[in-house]
Design a protein around this motif. Structure first.
Motif, PDB file in Angstrom:
ATOM      1  N   GLY A 333      49.927  31.412  45.556  1.00 56.51           N
ATOM      2  CA  GLY A 333      48.909  31.260  46.343  1.00 56.51           C
ATOM      3  C   GLY A 333      47.645  32.177  45.933  1.00 56.51           C
ATOM      4  N   ASN A 334      47.892  32.818  44.868  1.00 57.29           N
ATOM      5  CA  ASN A 334      46.418  33.756  44.636  1.00 57.29           C
ATOM      6  C   ASN A 334      45.561  32.720  43.930  1.00 57.29           C
ATOM      7  OD1 ASN A 334      48.054  35.835  45.367  1.00 57.29           O
ATOM      8  ND2 ASN A 334      48.494  36.612  42.979  1.00 57.29           N
ATOM      9  N   GLU A 335      44.324  32.897  44.434  1.00 53.82           N
ATOM     10  CA  GLU A 335      43.303  31.930  43.637  1.00 53.82           C
ATOM     11  C   GLU A 335      42.369  32.257  42.776  1.00 53.82           C
ATOM     12  OE1 GLU A 335      42.011  29.605  47.969  1.00 53.82           O
ATOM     13  OE2 GLU A 335      41.634  31.764  47.939  1.00 53.82           O
ATOM     14  N   ASP A 336      42.159  33.721  42.652  1.00 54.23           N
ATOM     15  CA  ASP A 336      41.375  34.164  41.805  1.00 54.23           C
ATOM     16  C   ASP A 336      41.964  35.462  41.003  1.00 54.23           C
ATOM     17  OD1 ASP A 336      39.220  32.571  41.975  1.00 54.23           O
ATOM     18  OD2 ASP A 336      38.279  33.834  43.632  1.00 54.23           O
ATOM     19  N   VAL A 337      41.987  35.430  39.693  1.00 50.55           N
ATOM     20  CA  VAL A 337      42.534  36.937  39.229  1.00 50.55           C
ATOM     21  C   VAL A 337      40.891  37.233  38.434  1.00 50.55           C
ATOM     22  CG1 VAL A 337      43.603  37.884  37.018  1.00 50.55           C
ATOM     23  CG2 VAL A 337      44.655  35.973  38.504  1.00 50.55           C
ATOM     24  N   VAL A 338      40.761  38.520  38.854  1.00 48.93           N
ATOM     25  CA  VAL A 338      39.356  39.359  38.614  1.00 48.93           C
ATOM     26  C   VAL A 338      39.745  40.449  37.620  1.00 48.93           C
ATOM     27  CG1 VAL A 338      37.589  40.725  39.179  1.00 48.93           C
ATOM     28  CG2 VAL A 338      38.216  38.834  40.687  1.00 48.93           C
ATOM     29  N   MET A 339      39.297  40.510  36.420  1.00 51.28           N
ATOM     30  CA  MET A 339      39.363  41.567  35.455  1.00 51.28           C
ATOM     31  C   MET A 339      38.262  41.874  34.872  1.00 51.28           C
ATOM     32  SD  MET A 339      41.003  40.195  31.893  1.00 51.28           S
ATOM     33  CE  MET A 339      41.516  41.545  31.544  1.00 51.28           C
ATOM     34  N   SER A 340      37.978  43.319  34.312  1.00 49.56           N
ATOM     35  CA  SER A 340      36.740  43.637  33.656  1.00 49.56           C
ATOM     36  C   SER A 340      37.393  43.958  32.236  1.00 49.56           C
ATOM     37  CB  SER A 340      36.439  44.798  34.271  1.00 49.56           C
ATOM     38  OG  SER A 340      37.288  45.773  34.211  1.00 49.56           O
ATOM     39  N   LEU A 341      36.244  43.627  31.451  1.00 48.02           N
ATOM     40  CA  LEU A 341      36.203  43.704  29.886  1.00 48.02           C
ATOM     41  C   LEU A 341      35.953  45.313  29.477  1.00 48.02           C
ATOM     42  CD1 LEU A 341      36.648  40.463  29.959  1.00 48.02           C
ATOM     43  CD2 LEU A 341      36.461  41.068  27.370  1.00 48.02           C
ATOM     44  N   GLY A 342      36.873  46.270  29.404  1.00 54.17           N
ATOM     45  CA  GLY A 342      36.282  47.498  29.080  1.00 54.17           C
ATOM     46  C   GLY A 342      36.432  48.309  30.482  1.00 54.17           C
ATOM     47  N   GLU A 343      36.482  49.789  30.039  1.00 54.70           N
ATOM     48  CA  GLU A 343      36.891  50.445  31.359  1.00 54.70           C
ATOM     49  C   GLU A 343      35.562  50.863  32.277  1.00 54.70           C
ATOM     50  OE1 GLU A 343      39.514  54.794  31.375  1.00 54.70           O
ATOM     51  OE2 GLU A 343      39.873  53.291  29.653  1.00 54.70           O
ATOM     52  N   ASP A 344      34.409  50.717  31.561  1.00 55.07           N
ATOM     53  CA  ASP A 344      32.930  51.208  32.426  1.00 55.07           C
ATOM     54  C   ASP A 344      32.770  50.162  33.326  1.00 55.07           C
ATOM     55  OD1 ASP A 344      33.105  52.239  29.665  1.00 55.07           O
ATOM     56  OD2 ASP A 344      31.310  51.212  29.090  1.00 55.07           O
ATOM     57  N   LEU A 345      33.517  49.078  33.083  1.00 51.09           N
ATOM     58  CA  LEU A 345      33.067  47.837  34.315  1.00 51.09           C
ATOM     59  C   LEU A 345      34.216  47.823  35.498  1.00 51.09           C
ATOM     60  CD1 LEU A 345      31.889  45.131  31.827  1.00 51.09           C
ATOM     61  CD2 LEU A 345      30.683  46.390  33.448  1.00 51.09           C
ATOM     62  N   ARG A 346      35.222  49.101  35.407  1.00 58.27           N
ATOM     63  CA  ARG A 346      36.315  48.916  36.269  1.00 58.27           C
ATOM     64  C   ARG A 346      35.581  48.806  37.931  1.00 58.27           C
ATOM     65  NH1 ARG A 346      40.778  51.591  35.333  1.00 58.27           N
ATOM     66  NH2 ARG A 346      42.028  50.129  33.722  1.00 58.27           N
ATOM     67  N   HIS A 347      34.432  49.405  38.127  1.00 61.35           N
ATOM     68  CA  HIS A 347      34.102  49.649  39.577  1.00 61.35           C
ATOM     69  C   HIS A 347      33.291  48.191  39.691  1.00 61.35           C
ATOM     70  CE1 HIS A 347      33.657  54.403  39.581  1.00 61.35           C
ATOM     71  NE2 HIS A 347      34.789  53.751  39.211  1.00 61.35           N
ATOM     72  N   ALA A 348      32.594  47.690  38.762  1.00 63.82           N
ATOM     73  CA  ALA A 348      31.968  46.340  39.086  1.00 63.82           C
ATOM     74  C   ALA A 348      33.167  45.517  39.182  1.00 63.82           C
ATOM     75  CB  ALA A 348      31.319  45.956  37.552  1.00 63.82           C
ATOM     76  N   ALA A 349      34.222  45.457  38.705  1.00 64.70           N
ATOM     77  CA  ALA A 349      35.327  44.585  39.043  1.00 64.70           C
ATOM     78  C   ALA A 349      35.730  44.579  40.457  1.00 64.70           C
ATOM     79  CB  ALA A 349      36.357  44.656  38.031  1.00 64.70           C
ATOM     80  N   MET A 350      35.833  45.808  40.860  1.00 63.20           N
ATOM     81  CA  MET A 350      36.172  46.123  42.263  1.00 63.20           C
ATOM     82  C   MET A 350      35.197  45.755  43.337  1.00 63.20           C
ATOM     83  SD  MET A 350      37.965  49.791  41.859  1.00 63.20           S
ATOM     84  CE  MET A 350      39.465  50.252  40.910  1.00 63.20           C
ATOM     85  N   SER A 351      33.910  45.554  42.995  1.00 67.90           N
ATOM     86  CA  SER A 351      32.890  45.136  43.917  1.00 67.90           C
ATOM     87  C   SER A 351      32.986  43.501  43.845  1.00 67.90           C
ATOM     88  CB  SER A 351      31.624  45.563  43.274  1.00 67.90           C
ATOM     89  OG  SER A 351      31.401  46.921  43.224  1.00 67.90           O
ATOM     90  N   VAL A 352      33.273  42.997  42.632  1.00 66.89           N
ATOM     91  CA  VAL A 352      33.531  41.529  42.644  1.00 66.89           C
ATOM     92  C   VAL A 352      34.674  40.938  43.336  1.00 66.89           C
ATOM     93  CG1 VAL A 352      33.977  39.705  40.943  1.00 66.89           C
ATOM     94  CG2 VAL A 352      32.247  41.406  40.397  1.00 66.89           C
ATOM     95  N   ALA A 353      35.824  41.856  43.349  1.00 66.00           N
ATOM     96  CA  ALA A 353      37.097  41.396  43.978  1.00 66.00           C
ATOM     97  C   ALA A 353      36.664  41.477  45.569  1.00 66.00           C
ATOM     98  CB  ALA A 353      38.155  42.192  43.506  1.00 66.00           C
ATOM     99  N   SER A 354      36.113  42.579  45.918  1.00 64.19           N
ATOM    100  CA  SER A 354      35.760  42.722  47.401  1.00 64.19           C
ATOM    101  C   SER A 354      34.889  41.580  47.876  1.00 64.19           C
ATOM    102  CB  SER A 354      35.087  44.181  47.600  1.00 64.19           C
ATOM    103  OG  SER A 354      35.795  45.274  47.279  1.00 64.19           O
ATOM    104  N   LYS A 355      34.028  41.140  47.270  1.00 66.17           N
ATOM    105  CA  LYS A 355      33.042  40.187  47.789  1.00 66.17           C
ATOM    106  C   LYS A 355      33.791  38.823  47.676  1.00 66.17           C
ATOM    107  CE  LYS A 355      28.478  39.303  48.003  1.00 66.17           C
ATOM    108  NZ  LYS A 355      27.569  38.422  47.211  1.00 66.17           N
ATOM    109  N   LEU A 356      34.615  38.504  46.866  1.00 61.52           N
ATOM    110  CA  LEU A 356      35.274  37.258  46.941  1.00 61.52           C
ATOM    111  C   LEU A 356      36.296  37.468  47.839  1.00 61.52           C
ATOM    112  CD1 LEU A 356      36.065  36.647  42.934  1.00 61.52           C
ATOM    113  CD2 LEU A 356      34.926  35.092  44.511  1.00 61.52           C
ATOM    114  N   ARG A 357      36.958  38.498  48.310  1.00 62.92           N
ATOM    115  CA  ARG A 357      37.844  38.661  49.246  1.00 62.92           C
ATOM    116  C   ARG A 357      37.179  38.423  50.634  1.00 62.92           C
ATOM    117  NH1 ARG A 357      40.841  43.738  46.286  1.00 62.92           N
ATOM    118  NH2 ARG A 357      42.267  42.714  45.073  1.00 62.92           N
ATOM    119  N   GLU A 358      35.973  38.902  50.760  1.00 64.19           N
ATOM    120  CA  GLU A 358      35.234  38.754  52.080  1.00 64.19           C
ATOM    121  C   GLU A 358      34.959  37.540  52.240  1.00 64.19           C
ATOM    122  OE1 GLU A 358      31.769  41.536  52.056  1.00 64.19           O
ATOM    123  OE2 GLU A 358      33.204  43.202  51.732  1.00 64.19           O
ATOM    124  N   SER A 359      34.751  36.606  51.311  1.00 60.95           N
ATOM    125  CA  SER A 359      34.447  35.487  51.309  1.00 60.95           C
ATOM    126  C   SER A 359      35.728  34.457  51.714  1.00 60.95           C
ATOM    127  CB  SER A 359      33.606  34.768  50.077  1.00 60.95           C
ATOM    128  OG  SER A 359      34.884  34.376  49.065  1.00 60.95           O
TER     129      SER A 359
END
Ligand code: 4HU
Length: 418
Positions: A333-359
């Motif tokens: 039932g999971n719709e999206d898998v979100v991943m970042s390429l590289g440790e620098d983008l961890r925070h960005a991936a969390m923001s992306v996941a949050s945005k998708l979850r809110e939608s």
């Protein structure tokens, strides 16, 4: 310590997906017929179940003393709790009461076999309606459920009779009152116990050899005209069953039903129509069972109210669905898998996941350093629709890359448009 209590089951996520799938179909069939869901505690006073007619369900009670010295029991069935709830609001509830529930019920067998001690049992009941219309409505709920999981009347049949059949036969022999429910409980065991054991138990209830033959011959009947010949055309049992089968035709479910006078059910409290569903191959135990119980409240110290209902366990139906190849293969039932390429983008991936979850999307964020190959495999294994990749160049222009895992197509989408 890795083992649970004897006779209990764990539900791993893949098991839980199937259980929820089954319960969703139980709920839908009841809801489309206008039934409302209720619940009650799994723990009850033991004396809610102290009936003296030798029923298996009361002999296998999971009862114990609590720390305050009170006798309590894990419910073996839902009907007494429902009766208690109805009785507590007697007069205040608008009738007919049409309620359903999916309680976990418990048993404790003295004989040690590798048998389960708990199951979930879908219960559907109607209180306050005394005609066979209510019993027919329950049969319609059942058939709706069977159709919703892909079963047909070639797979299953619902065998129907009435306690009035046995009541009339026993009445003609002079067996009435107290002995009636006890005889029903014994007759229910006829195909499970040796003949001499049954004869001995029936003899305790005052039935002689000839009486047993009369009972046995009527129980063998499987059409209305035979029953009418045996009981008389003015028999209330015959009228009741004739009407019930006519109503079933009006519902368009007659091909699912058959008359079977040997159906009496093993619960003492039934008073009218009774039924149970069996696989046509005859390989499994009953899939479900139920019937009318118009006099349960007086046995609990209340004022009687007509009632009818059925119980439907979660185990035999899953065996039947497996035999018929009808068990669905359910994704996470999971719709999206979100991943970042590289440790620098961890925070960005969390923001992306949050945005998708809110939608409103169901998002599985990759929590530690994984390679792209792992993420693809993971998304595929969990049945996700999209892989959302947060990548250095794309992110610096405010985008993420989204791969549609059905079509294989990739596109860049702005963070603001997610
Ligand atoms: C029953 C009652 C409670 C639990 C289980 Br398993 N089985 C009788 O079918």
């Amino acid at each position: 310590m890795a083992q649970g209590v004897r006779g209990t089951r764990d539900f791993y996520p893949e098991d839980m997906r199937l259980r929820n799938w089954l319960f969703d179909r139980f709920r839908s069939a009841a809801r489309e017929h206008g039934f409302e869901e209720y619940d009650a505690p799994v723990l009850e006073h033991e004396d809610l179940y102290t009936r003296k007619q030798g029923e298996e369900i009361t002999q296998q009670l999971y009862g114990f003393e609590d720390k305050g010295g009170r006798r309590v029991a894990l419910r073996p069935e839902m009907t007494p709790s429902l009766a208690r709830m109805v009785m507590a609001r007697a007069g205040a509830l608008p009738t007919p009461i049409k309620w359903f529930s999916i309680p976990q019920c418990w048993r404790y067998e003295r004989t040690q076999r590798g048998r389960g001690r708990e199951h979930y049992q879908w219960n559907v009941d109607i209180w306050g309606a005394d005609g066979v219309e209510a019993d027919a409505e329950l049969l319609s709920v059942l058939v709706s459920f069977f159709r919703s999981v892909g079963l047909t009347s070639d797979d299953l049949s619902i065998r129907v009779s009435s306690r009035k059949v046995l009541e009339e036969v026993l009445g003609s022999i002079g067996v009435t009152g107290e002995a009636f429910p006890a005889v029903c409980v014994i007759v229910d065991k006829m195909d499970k116990l040796p003949q001499d054991a049954i004869a001995a138990q029936l003899s305790e209830q005052g039935l002689g050899e000839d009486d047993i033959s009369s009972v046995t011959s009527v129980l063998g009947l499987s059409d209305i005209s035979q029953l009418s010949s045996a009981l008389g055309s003015d028999s209330p049992a015959v009228s009741e069953l004739t009407e019930l089968f006519q109503l079933a035709s009006a519902y368009g479910i007659e091909e699912w039903l058959s008359l079977d006078a040997s159906v009496v059910r093993g619960l003492a409290y039934y008073t009218g129509p009774v039924f149970e569903a069996h696989d046509r191959a005859g390989e499994l135990r009953a899939v479900c069972g139920g019937g009318r119980y118009d006099r349960l409240l007086s046995t609990l110290g209340g004022k009687d109210m007509p009632a009818t209902g059925f119980g439907f366990g979660d185990m035999v139906i899953m065996e039947l669905l497996a035999d018929k190849g009808l068990v669905p293969d359910l994704p996470s039932g999971n719709e999206d898998v979100v991943m970042s390429l590289g440790e620098d983008l961890r925070h960005a991936a969390m923001s992306v996941a949050s945005k998708l979850r809110e939608s409103g999307r169901s998002v599985d964020l990759v929590l530690d350093d994984k390679r792209m190959k792992w993420a693809f495999k993971h998304a595929d294994r969990t049945g996700a629709q999209r892989l959302v990749m947060v990548m250095p160049d794309e992110w610096s222009s405010g985008n993420v890359r989204i791969k549609d895992l059905d079509t294989g197509e990739e596109s860049d989408v702005a963070f603001d448009d997610l």
